[in-house]
Motif scaffolding. Structure first.
Motif, mmCIF file in Angstrom:
data_model
loop_
_atom_site.group_PDB
_atom_site.id
_atom_site.type_symbol
_atom_site.label_atom_id
_atom_site.label_comp_id
_atom_site.label_asym_id
_atom_site.label_seq_id
_atom_site.Cartn_x
_atom_site.Cartn_y
_atom_site.Cartn_z
ATOM 1 N N THR A 252 -5.346 2.763 58.318
ATOM 2 C CA THR A 252 -4.654 2.875 56.884
ATOM 3 C C THR A 252 -3.845 3.961 56.304
ATOM 4 N N GLU A 253 -4.096 5.126 57.140
ATOM 5 C CA GLU A 253 -3.238 6.407 56.805
ATOM 6 C C GLU A 253 -2.011 6.203 57.582
ATOM 7 N N GLU A 254 -2.107 5.670 58.789
ATOM 8 C CA GLU A 254 -1.000 5.425 59.709
ATOM 9 C C GLU A 254 0.054 4.523 58.858
ATOM 10 N N LEU A 255 -0.641 3.435 58.277
ATOM 11 C CA LEU A 255 0.018 2.341 57.777
ATOM 12 C C LEU A 255 0.812 2.775 56.515
ATOM 13 N N PHE A 256 0.037 3.533 55.860
ATOM 14 C CA PHE A 256 0.942 4.273 54.528
ATOM 15 C C PHE A 256 1.714 5.243 54.909
ATOM 16 N N ALA A 257 1.699 5.779 56.111
ATOM 17 C CA ALA A 257 2.890 6.643 56.476
ATOM 18 C C ALA A 257 4.004 5.852 56.748
ATOM 19 N N LEU A 258 3.894 4.708 57.472
ATOM 20 C CA LEU A 258 4.888 3.699 57.964
ATOM 21 C C LEU A 258 5.456 2.963 56.488
ATOM 22 N N GLN A 259 4.670 3.022 55.560
ATOM 23 C CA GLN A 259 4.933 2.318 54.460
ATOM 24 C C GLN A 259 5.993 3.168 53.719
ATOM 25 N N ARG A 260 5.714 4.282 53.436
ATOM 26 C CA ARG A 260 6.535 5.355 52.970
ATOM 27 C C ARG A 260 7.985 5.607 53.852
ATOM 28 N N ALA A 261 7.808 5.288 54.976
ATOM 29 C CA ALA A 261 8.967 5.387 55.662
ATOM 30 C C ALA A 261 10.049 4.310 55.408
ATOM 31 N N ILE A 262 9.220 3.260 55.337
ATOM 32 C CA ILE A 262 10.256 2.085 55.001
ATOM 33 C C ILE A 262 10.579 2.258 53.508
ATOM 34 N N ASP A 272 10.884 6.905 66.037
ATOM 35 C CA ASP A 272 10.142 7.810 66.744
ATOM 36 C C ASP A 272 8.633 7.246 67.046
ATOM 37 N N TYR A 273 7.970 6.796 66.038
ATOM 38 C CA TYR A 273 6.867 6.103 66.013
ATOM 39 C C TYR A 273 6.897 5.068 66.912
ATOM 40 N N PHE A 274 7.693 4.142 66.811
ATOM 41 C CA PHE A 274 7.836 2.931 67.643
ATOM 42 C C PHE A 274 8.236 3.254 69.246
#
Ligand code: NAD
Length: 285
Positions: A252-262, A272-274
């Motif tokens: 969920t931490e990683e998901l929130f980081a991606l959510q913020r990036a979006i 970079d992540y992908f």
């Protein structure tokens, strides 16, 4: 190396595949089987699963040299208690449960002296369950993790040889590490797949028909494992709490980081992540 008499307790996907793999390997073991429900025992008899399908656990384990507990993790303790008085001295008990610490805690206290317990976990499965789901090649080139935890070298090595004869590669692992590894590679992916189906179902603006019609775009592949047996998966999460909660927290931490990036339009972070994760995924056949 085989065992002269093997008892399979629980006659679902995992146990039935073991039986067919034993047959394919030409093992001359006499195999008895037991499942709790009459319907499963009837199906097993019809399929020719096991040399003898027994109506009681006592009958199934009586002369066995190897007893395999192949029921949902939450049922292992109760089954171990029921079979314990009927075990032959010198026999080996093993299991195939997807969680190891909880199974060891539930099973070991019931086993009499002179009976070895060698926990194991074949890392192979499908989304299908039941006695008719099994097939001989399920374990081919798949890992079977062995968690010796107090078992003798002789009993451990014999079980390893048995799994290798069924087609698997074996590796020994410490119990806590096993539960963490499986949370990463199996348990949390199943939870996410179940969740994605739940999200699609909940989203009234996208109809079920559309989900089915357009599901080739990721959804179908990604959620295949959400068709897996609910009892088995309920038990996995109830019995592997520490490891699954740890990995879920990190997820969920990683998901929130991606959510913020979006939300902030941080394309560089997403790219970079992908890129990093694609490289890792491409390394997995
Ligand atoms: P399954 O649902 O196909 O079969 C389970 C069998 O156990 C059924 O025949 C059921 O009738 C029987 N059963 C249930 N409770 C019982 C009880 N109290 N006494 C006697 N029989 C009982 O499940 P499966 O996929 O074969 O899974 C069996 C075990 O293997 C589970 O512990 C699971 O965690 C583990 N496992 C499953 C997979 C997988 O992908 N399916 C992979 C590796 C390990």
């Amino acid at each position: 190396m085989s065992y002269p008499r093997v008892a399979l307790l629980g006659l679902g996907l995992i146990a039935s595949s073991m039986f067919w793999a034993m047959k394919r390997a030409g093992m001359d073991s006499h195999v008895t089987g037991y499942a709790r429900s009459q319907a499963t025992r009837d199906t097993a008899r019809r399929l020719g699963l096991c040399h003898e399908v027994c109506d009681s656990v006592a009958e199934a384990v009586r002369d066995a040299d190897l007893v395999v507990l192949a029921v949902p993790v939450g049922a292992m303790g109760e089954l171990a208690e029921a079979m314990a008085p009927h075990l032959k001295p010198g026999c080996t008990v093993t299991d195939v449960g997807s969680v190891k610490q909880a199974v060891i805690d539930a099973v070991r206290p019931h086993l009499p002296e002179g009976v070895e317990f060698v926990p194991a976990h074949p890392m192979a499965g499908t989304e299908h369950s039941g006695p008719d789901a099994g097939f001989a090649s399920l374990y081919d080139n798949r890992w079977c993790l062995i968690v010796p935890e107090g078992a003798s070298e002789q009993a451990t090595a014999r079980l390893e040889a048995y799994w290798q004869a069924l087609g698997a590669n074996t590796e020994r692992m410490e119990v806590e590490h096993h539960d963490l590894v499986c949370a990463v590679v199996s348990h949390i992916p199943h939870l996410i797949a179940y969740t994605m189906v739940g999200v699609a179902d909940d989203l009234r603006r996208v109809s079920d028909q559309e989900v089915i019609k357009f599901s080739a775009a990721g959804f179908r592949d990604f959620t295949r494992i959400a068709a897996s047996d609910p009892t088995m998966w309920r038990d996995v999460f109830l019995t592997n709490k520490p490891a699954t909660l740890e990995i879920l927290g990190r997820f969920t931490e990683e998901l929130f980081a991606l959510q913020r990036a979006i939300r902030t339009g941080d394309g560089q972070l997403l790219f970079d992540y992908f890129t990093r994760t694609r490289e890792i995924r491409r390394g997995i056949l």
